[in-house]
Write a protein that holds these residues in place. Structure first.
Motif, PDB file in Angstrom:
ATOM      1  N   ALA A 143       1.755 -22.490  23.909  1.00 31.24           N
ATOM      2  CA  ALA A 143       0.761 -23.448  23.406  1.00 31.24           C
ATOM      3  C   ALA A 143      -0.225 -23.820  24.514  1.00 31.24           C
ATOM      4  O   ALA A 143      -1.421 -23.994  24.260  1.00 31.24           O
ATOM      5  CB  ALA A 143       1.460 -24.687  22.866  1.00 31.24           C
ATOM      6  N   THR A 147      15.411 -18.415  16.122  1.00 28.03           N
ATOM      7  CA  THR A 147      14.524 -19.516  15.738  1.00 28.03           C
ATOM      8  C   THR A 147      14.359 -20.497  16.892  1.00 28.03           C
ATOM      9  O   THR A 147      13.254 -20.946  17.189  1.00 28.03           O
ATOM     10  CB  THR A 147      15.100 -20.243  14.510  1.00 28.03           C
ATOM     11  OG1 THR A 147      15.423 -19.264  13.531  1.00 28.03           O
ATOM     12  CG2 THR A 147      14.103 -21.208  13.936  1.00 28.03           C
ATOM     13  N   HIS A 194      -2.801 -21.107  24.644  1.00 26.33           N
ATOM     14  CA  HIS A 194      -3.381 -20.707  23.353  1.00 26.33           C
ATOM     15  C   HIS A 194      -2.958 -19.298  22.959  1.00 26.33           C
ATOM     16  O   HIS A 194      -3.769 -18.504  22.482  1.00 26.33           O
ATOM     17  CB  HIS A 194      -4.907 -20.838  23.384  1.00 26.33           C
ATOM     18  CG  HIS A 194      -5.353 -22.201  23.800  1.00 26.33           C
ATOM     19  ND1 HIS A 194      -5.239 -23.289  22.967  1.00 26.33           N
ATOM     20  CD2 HIS A 194      -5.844 -22.668  24.958  1.00 26.33           C
ATOM     21  CE1 HIS A 194      -5.662 -24.366  23.612  1.00 26.33           C
ATOM     22  NE2 HIS A 194      -6.032 -24.028  24.814  1.00 26.33           N
ATOM     23  N   PHE A 238      -1.676  -4.703  18.827  1.00 23.52           N
ATOM     24  CA  PHE A 238      -1.682  -6.047  18.260  1.00 23.52           C
ATOM     25  C   PHE A 238      -1.586  -7.104  19.346  1.00 23.52           C
ATOM     26  O   PHE A 238      -2.026  -8.226  19.175  1.00 23.52           O
ATOM     27  CB  PHE A 238      -0.415  -6.274  17.429  1.00 23.52           C
ATOM     28  CG  PHE A 238      -0.430  -5.668  16.091  1.00 23.52           C
ATOM     29  CD1 PHE A 238      -1.616  -5.349  15.458  1.00 23.52           C
ATOM     30  CD2 PHE A 238       0.769  -5.444  15.426  1.00 23.52           C
ATOM     31  CE1 PHE A 238      -1.604  -4.799  14.198  1.00 23.52           C
ATOM     32  CE2 PHE A 238       0.785  -4.904  14.169  1.00 23.52           C
ATOM     33  CZ  PHE A 238      -0.402  -4.570  13.552  1.00 23.52           C
ATOM     34  N   ASP A 284      -0.473 -16.935  20.641  1.00 23.00           N
ATOM     35  CA  ASP A 284       0.376 -16.940  19.444  1.00 23.00           C
ATOM     36  C   ASP A 284       1.549 -15.992  19.618  1.00 23.00           C
ATOM     37  O   ASP A 284       1.422 -14.938  20.236  1.00 23.00           O
ATOM     38  CB  ASP A 284      -0.434 -16.488  18.214  1.00 23.00           C
ATOM     39  CG  ASP A 284      -1.263 -17.619  17.654  1.00 23.00           C
ATOM     40  OD1 ASP A 284      -0.773 -18.759  17.642  1.00 23.00           O
ATOM     41  OD2 ASP A 284      -2.410 -17.366  17.241  1.00 23.00           O
ATOM     42  N   LEU A 285       2.660 -16.378  19.040  1.00 20.63           N
ATOM     43  CA  LEU A 285       3.843 -15.522  19.047  1.00 20.63           C
ATOM     44  C   LEU A 285       3.972 -14.860  17.682  1.00 20.63           C
ATOM     45  O   LEU A 285       3.948 -15.541  16.658  1.00 20.63           O
ATOM     46  CB  LEU A 285       5.084 -16.365  19.340  1.00 20.63           C
ATOM     47  CG  LEU A 285       6.423 -15.609  19.380  1.00 20.63           C
ATOM     48  CD1 LEU A 285       6.450 -14.601  20.524  1.00 20.63           C
ATOM     49  CD2 LEU A 285       7.581 -16.598  19.517  1.00 20.63           C
ATOM     50  N   ILE A 286       4.074 -13.550  17.671  1.00 14.11           N
ATOM     51  CA  ILE A 286       4.327 -12.881  16.400  1.00 14.11           C
ATOM     52  C   ILE A 286       5.615 -12.068  16.519  1.00 14.11           C
ATOM     53  O   ILE A 286       5.945 -11.555  17.589  1.00 14.11           O
ATOM     54  CB  ILE A 286       3.146 -12.003  15.919  1.00 14.11           C
ATOM     55  CG1 ILE A 286       2.958 -10.760  16.767  1.00 14.11           C
ATOM     56  CG2 ILE A 286       1.843 -12.803  15.920  1.00 14.11           C
ATOM     57  CD1 ILE A 286       1.831  -9.881  16.264  1.00 14.11           C
ATOM     58  N   VAL A 287       6.338 -12.016  15.428  1.00 19.72           N
ATOM     59  CA  VAL A 287       7.632 -11.347  15.448  1.00 19.72           C
ATOM     60  C   VAL A 287       7.491  -9.990  14.785  1.00 19.72           C
ATOM     61  O   VAL A 287       7.010  -9.897  13.653  1.00 19.72           O
ATOM     62  CB  VAL A 287       8.695 -12.191  14.729  1.00 19.72           C
ATOM     63  CG1 VAL A 287      10.033 -11.471  14.737  1.00 19.72           C
ATOM     64  CG2 VAL A 287       8.814 -13.552  15.397  1.00 19.72           C
ATOM     65  N   LEU A 288       7.874  -8.965  15.497  1.00 16.41           N
ATOM     66  CA  LEU A 288       7.730  -7.606  14.997  1.00 16.41           C
ATOM     67  C   LEU A 288       9.110  -7.121  14.585  1.00 16.41           C
ATOM     68  O   LEU A 288       9.985  -6.910  15.432  1.00 16.41           O
ATOM     69  CB  LEU A 288       7.113  -6.744  16.094  1.00 16.41           C
ATOM     70  CG  LEU A 288       5.752  -7.314  16.571  1.00 16.41           C
ATOM     71  CD1 LEU A 288       5.411  -6.845  17.966  1.00 16.41           C
ATOM     72  CD2 LEU A 288       4.652  -6.955  15.594  1.00 16.41           C
ATOM     73  N   TYR A 296      12.371 -18.850  19.812  1.00 19.68           N
ATOM     74  CA  TYR A 296      10.932 -18.817  19.501  1.00 19.68           C
ATOM     75  C   TYR A 296      10.286 -20.175  19.786  1.00 19.68           C
ATOM     76  O   TYR A 296       9.181 -20.249  20.327  1.00 19.68           O
ATOM     77  CB  TYR A 296      10.679 -18.493  18.022  1.00 19.68           C
ATOM     78  CG  TYR A 296      11.180 -17.150  17.549  1.00 19.68           C
ATOM     79  CD1 TYR A 296      11.276 -16.063  18.420  1.00 19.68           C
ATOM     80  CD2 TYR A 296      11.539 -16.952  16.213  1.00 19.68           C
ATOM     81  CE1 TYR A 296      11.740 -14.832  17.965  1.00 19.68           C
ATOM     82  CE2 TYR A 296      11.987 -15.727  15.757  1.00 19.68           C
ATOM     83  CZ  TYR A 296      12.097 -14.666  16.628  1.00 19.68           C
ATOM     84  OH  TYR A 296      12.539 -13.460  16.175  1.00 19.68           O
ATOM     85  N   ALA A 297      10.977 -21.243  19.418  1.00 18.60           N
ATOM     86  CA  ALA A 297      10.412 -22.583  19.621  1.00 18.60           C
ATOM     87  C   ALA A 297      10.156 -22.832  21.106  1.00 18.60           C
ATOM     88  O   ALA A 297       9.121 -23.393  21.476  1.00 18.60           O
ATOM     89  CB  ALA A 297      11.340 -23.640  19.040  1.00 18.60           C
ATOM     90  N   THR A 310      -6.557 -10.263  21.638  1.00 22.89           N
ATOM     91  CA  THR A 310      -5.475 -10.551  20.702  1.00 22.89           C
ATOM     92  C   THR A 310      -4.868 -11.932  20.929  1.00 22.89           C
ATOM     93  O   THR A 310      -4.510 -12.594  19.989  1.00 22.89           O
ATOM     94  CB  THR A 310      -4.335  -9.493  20.721  1.00 22.89           C
ATOM     95  OG1 THR A 310      -3.436  -9.779  21.773  1.00 22.89           O
ATOM     96  CG2 THR A 310      -4.876  -8.080  20.840  1.00 22.89           C
ATOM     97  N   ASN A 311      -4.757 -12.341  22.172  1.00 24.82           N
ATOM     98  CA  ASN A 311      -4.131 -13.634  22.456  1.00 24.82           C
ATOM     99  C   ASN A 311      -2.811 -13.791  21.718  1.00 24.82           C
ATOM    100  O   ASN A 311      -2.463 -14.900  21.279  1.00 24.82           O
ATOM    101  CB  ASN A 311      -5.067 -14.790  22.124  1.00 24.82           C
ATOM    102  CG  ASN A 311      -6.077 -15.006  23.226  1.00 24.82           C
ATOM    103  OD1 ASN A 311      -5.722 -14.960  24.405  1.00 24.82           O
ATOM    104  ND2 ASN A 311      -7.331 -15.196  22.869  1.00 24.82           N
ATOM    105  N   SER A 312      -2.132 -12.701  21.523  1.00 23.15           N
ATOM    106  CA  SER A 312      -0.856 -12.728  20.816  1.00 23.15           C
ATOM    107  C   SER A 312       0.176 -11.956  21.611  1.00 23.15           C
ATOM    108  O   SER A 312      -0.147 -10.961  22.249  1.00 23.15           O
ATOM    109  CB  SER A 312      -1.001 -12.085  19.436  1.00 23.15           C
ATOM    110  OG  SER A 312      -1.934 -12.807  18.671  1.00 23.15           O
ATOM    111  N   GLN A 323       7.158 -20.798  22.242  1.00 21.29           N
ATOM    112  CA  GLN A 323       5.914 -21.391  21.759  1.00 21.29           C
ATOM    113  C   GLN A 323       5.491 -22.611  22.578  1.00 21.29           C
ATOM    114  O   GLN A 323       4.303 -22.893  22.711  1.00 21.29           O
ATOM    115  CB  GLN A 323       6.053 -21.763  20.288  1.00 21.29           C
ATOM    116  CG  GLN A 323       6.038 -20.530  19.393  1.00 21.29           C
ATOM    117  CD  GLN A 323       6.190 -20.894  17.931  1.00 21.29           C
ATOM    118  OE1 GLN A 323       6.986 -21.754  17.576  1.00 21.29           O
ATOM    119  NE2 GLN A 323       5.406 -20.256  17.086  1.00 21.29           N
TER     120      GLN A 323
END
Lengths: 342, 342
Positions: free
Chosen positions: A91, A80, A94, A120, A96-100, A83-84, A58-60, A87
């Motif tokens: 980065a 916001t 590699h 996920f 990814d950040l996903i918001v649930l 999250y920055a 998943t790398n997430s 990230q």
């Protein structure tokens, strides 16, 4: 039976097996056929293969937030900016950040269970932490790496970072007392969010440290919203002896606090000192400008990320910081909403 | 080769095939073996199996947003409110909304490709639409159901909803002309976001409709941020004949516009009329209050959700609204930042 066993059995790389199982077109059909047959023969089950596959595939990383609830306590710019920061660290890996998003009218535990079962993500951040939070127990049981934004009575040895609610209460009370205030109200969260309890405890301790007595009438539990601030002042104004100052658990409340004071013909600051919580874009436009506390949010995001990665086998060697359980500092931004008592 | 073909070939139900492929423990081992062998034999590749399998397995829809970029154009409250509307519709279908954050320093196409290849989601919303947006082409090729928040020159028959940038330009110019203004500046997005072009086109058309000539010096392309607004006014003030009014593509810019005017000893409104874009919490605290436009954001979220579901086989019967390509209305909120020209 792991993907590693499958790769060893076939004598091909884990990466190729993973790509084959995921239907990537860069694997030749013959290899794909071999992988599928071997998977069937040895009873390999992709979705139950545990963390190693999940991390490989998943790398997430997920960030669980509630929508339209008291997390909006932080105002929207809060997340916001966090999250920055997350990230920035991700980065380099590699990730990814996903918001649930947990809808405000759903049970957060049920939402989390669904998230976990869908696999996920390789790890999770959770927020809006409750005083006792069954999500923490579920994550520990599920062996999913996670980081909590906020303390809780649940768990114990899991990583967390919390804002300095007690520190803000102490600094605010000290400042107000220096400015002549003795009767100071508190508006805290009316929910089971742990931060409301931590803030109220800090307030009590700070009063004691200043030699002031605690009056339960001065503690208002309210919704952490504009309306909550409005209602809280409404109640404070009805007290036989009203406070000369008020301390808020959330800066959005300040908007309602100012409005209710204006309606009563009172001037925020002059007639009732106000200290808000976080320095936010909104609070800068209040008149008089709100005294509040600044948080370095992208730094907080970076630290949250590092604290999570430190618990994950694939990343911990690069983040050898051990178990992170920290209070994140906040810095006073003096406004004009809390002048000395006349 | 679809999961349907595989099921037919094996003479077992699609549901059983799907459960077997997903490693569910409620499928007996012999059936699982048959499914895996048949999948290999006929070259079935799970992740390219198209919509039916994906819909059966993720029950999640993604919303792609960029972090720290010009999408913050909308201010953060924009997306929070839109998500709430989307979730209202999704709750009826037991769909989860997840937010896929594209870091501002990454190529949005690469991020989207990664999202698509990971098969997290049954469908996608995309935002921060570029004038030509290769993501749209990629989604069409990948046959992933999607809905774009914003028009583009790319695609064509895909669903989209856009804010009424042209309508805002027309209404603003008309209002300013009625109030005596003839020399009206425009501050639009300096990026390849399509909305910047649509807004500038609307401005030109509106000037023509009022019988005013177009002066390219009055059009400033700027970052959609506080600093962008500051810089834009800086440039407008240096013109030999400066405008008496300015129209902004984004309300956050207004903060910088006000600041630059104050620094020049000018009063926003009185010395230069300002009309912002969206009514936001920030703009309410500006002094003088900003004339801007209100959007019904949770309604927008609901419509986005319906328009997406209308394209998805599993849901379209419940949302028989066909292809949604719509301009979402915005309503004037008269402030005090654009008084009649003295």
């Amino acid at each position: 039976m792991s993907i590693r066993d499958l790769a060893r059995h076939l004598n091909i790389s884990i990466g190729t097996v993973s790509r084959a199982l995921n239907g990537r077109s860069d694997v030749n059909p013959e290899t794909r056929r071999r992988v599928f047959e071997a998977a069937a023969a040895i009873g390999y089950v992709p979705n139950q293969s545990g963390r190693s596959l999940r991390q490989g595939t998943t790398n997430s990383i997920g960030f669980v937030v509630e929508t339209n609830s008291e997390t909006s306590l932080y105002g929207d710019t809060f997340f916001t900016s966090v999250y920055a920061g997350v990230q920035q660290v991700f980065a380099r890996h590699h990730l990814d950040l996903i918001v649930l998003l947990c809808p405000f009218d759903q049970d957060p535990l049920e939402h989390l269970r669904r998230v976990v079962s869908r696999r996920f993500v390789d790890g999770l951040f959770i927020s809006a932490i409750q005083r006792r939070d069954p999500r923490i127990d579920h994550l520990i049981e599920s062996e999913i790496p996670f980081m909590a934004l906020g303390r809780s009575l649940s768990g114990g040895t899991h990583p967390w970072i919390d804002l300095d609610f007690a520190g803000v209460a102490h600094a605010s009370i000290h400042r107000l007392v220096e400015r002549g205030h003795r009767r100071i109200g508190l508006v805290t969260a009316g929910s089971e969010l742990n931060l409301g309890y931590v803030f109220a405890d800090g307030y009590r301790e700070a009063l004691a440290a200043e030699g002031l007595s605690f009056d339960p009438d001065l503690v208002i539990r309210a919704e952490t919203s504009e309306m909550g601030g409005y209602d809280a002042v409404d109640r404070l104004l009805k007290l036989p002896e009203r406070p000369t100052a008020v301390l808020l658990v959330n800066e959005i409340m300040a908007i309602g606090v100012y409005r209710r004071l204006h309606e009563a013909g009172l001037t925020p600051g002059r007639d009732m000192a106000v200290i808000g919580f976080r320095d936010s874009p909104q609070s800068r436009f209040l008149s008089p400008p709100l005294t509040c506390f600044r948080i370095e949010l992208s730094g907080l995001g970076r630290r949250l990320a590092e604290g999570l990665l430190a618990t994950m086998p694939a990343y911990r060697d690069q983040h050898p910081i051990g178990l992170v359980q920290e209070i994140w500092p906040m810095h006073l931004v003096a406004g004009e909403s809390d002048p000395p008592l006349r």
